[in-house]
Design a protein around this motif. Sequence first.
Motif, PDB file in Angstrom:
ATOM      1  N   TRP A 131       0.839  -1.199   0.000  1.00 22.34           N
ATOM      2  CA  TRP A 131       0.000   0.000   0.000  1.00 22.34           C
ATOM      3  C   TRP A 131       0.879   1.256   0.000  1.00 22.34           C
ATOM      4  O   TRP A 131       0.569   2.237  -0.692  1.00 22.34           O
ATOM      5  N   ALA A 132       1.952   1.230   0.734  1.00 20.04           N
ATOM      6  CA  ALA A 132       2.813   2.408   0.838  1.00 20.04           C
ATOM      7  C   ALA A 132       3.726   2.585  -0.369  1.00 20.04           C
ATOM      8  O   ALA A 132       3.987   3.718  -0.799  1.00 20.04           O
ATOM      9  N   MET A 133       4.215   1.469  -0.917  1.00 23.28           N
ATOM     10  CA  MET A 133       5.270   1.540  -1.924  1.00 23.28           C
ATOM     11  C   MET A 133       4.791   1.462  -3.369  1.00 23.28           C
ATOM     12  O   MET A 133       5.443   1.993  -4.268  1.00 23.28           O
ATOM     13  N   LEU A 134       3.690   0.778  -3.616  1.00 22.93           N
ATOM     14  CA  LEU A 134       3.264   0.573  -4.998  1.00 22.93           C
ATOM     15  C   LEU A 134       2.861   1.865  -5.706  1.00 22.93           C
ATOM     16  O   LEU A 134       3.297   2.096  -6.847  1.00 22.93           O
ATOM     17  N   ALA A 178       5.546   3.409   6.715  1.00 25.49           N
ATOM     18  CA  ALA A 178       4.486   3.181   5.727  1.00 25.49           C
ATOM     19  C   ALA A 178       3.333   4.148   5.945  1.00 25.49           C
ATOM     20  O   ALA A 178       2.785   4.711   4.982  1.00 25.49           O
ATOM     21  N   ASN A 179       2.955   4.365   7.190  1.00 22.24           N
ATOM     22  CA  ASN A 179       1.873   5.302   7.488  1.00 22.24           C
ATOM     23  C   ASN A 179       2.234   6.711   7.032  1.00 22.24           C
ATOM     24  O   ASN A 179       1.390   7.436   6.487  1.00 22.24           O
ATOM     25  N   THR A 180       3.479   7.099   7.244  1.00 20.51           N
ATOM     26  CA  THR A 180       3.928   8.422   6.807  1.00 20.51           C
ATOM     27  C   THR A 180       3.811   8.561   5.299  1.00 20.51           C
ATOM     28  O   THR A 180       3.315   9.577   4.785  1.00 20.51           O
ATOM     29  N   ALA A 181       4.262   7.547   4.569  1.00 21.80           N
ATOM     30  CA  ALA A 181       4.203   7.594   3.106  1.00 21.80           C
ATOM     31  C   ALA A 181       2.762   7.675   2.619  1.00 21.80           C
ATOM     32  O   ALA A 181       2.437   8.462   1.711  1.00 21.80           O
ATOM     33  N   ILE A 182       1.890   6.873   3.214  1.00 28.30           N
ATOM     34  CA  ILE A 182       0.480   6.869   2.804  1.00 28.30           C
ATOM     35  C   ILE A 182      -0.181   8.201   3.149  1.00 28.30           C
ATOM     36  O   ILE A 182      -0.947   8.761   2.350  1.00 28.30           O
ATOM     37  N   HIS A 183       0.115   8.716   4.339  1.00 27.19           N
ATOM     38  CA  HIS A 183      -0.464   9.996   4.761  1.00 27.19           C
ATOM     39  C   HIS A 183      -0.039  11.128   3.839  1.00 27.19           C
ATOM     40  O   HIS A 183      -0.865  11.970   3.450  1.00 27.19           O
TER      41      HIS A 183
END
Length: 218
Positions: free
Chosen positions: A71-74, A150-155
């Motif tokens: 979810w974060a990287m794709l 991951a949360n930081t990237a998604i946010h």
Amino acid sequence: MGKSVQEFLLKRKKRILLLLYIFIYLVFFHLIEHVWIAGHYHVLDTPLDHALPFIPVFVVPYYFWFAYHVWAMLPPFIDDNPCEYYRTALTLFSGMTVFIIVSIIFPNMQTLRPSHLGNDIFSKMIGAIYAADTPTNIMPSIHVYNALVANTAIHRRAKRFHRRWESVLSVFCCVMIILATVFIKQHTLYDLLGAAAMYVVFYIVCFKKFRLPKFLAE
């Protein structure tokens, strides 16, 4: 269609090559877990860790951690702007490298795992984790650290595209993953604190200070 996919992957070759680090990490992880056995391990669990309940159902968010990376990287992998992809990957891989170094110079462990597991599906899933991952070399928790990254990237992405629902959902998932690490007796509170401290450092270095080098621009 085949040609367009090939062209797309060729254009992303630098991003793909960066992922090879995962194999290097897995080699060292195997070594510290099964080959470089330390003569003494520092036990990190506290009375509070022992007081926390063992809740097998939390193995579900623990396993979701793997999908959380996708979810974060794709999305930044697919995007034409590579900066967020490299920021996220650099932050993840920096923390994972520090974890290996800490494990070598400060061997650590916990004694929290229950002596017997049930026969329900959640307990069996925990048993699979216990079999694959020993209770040694647990601090800082990569499960917690990578979830925070991951949360930081998604946010950041959700904020850019004005998707508040995605940001809220990510925070919920991140919290559940962190709680899972202690409720299935995989990590101690010290592991969580170590991961949080490491996250703050690399958040500043990689997300705030990082500027994309020209050779990585695509």
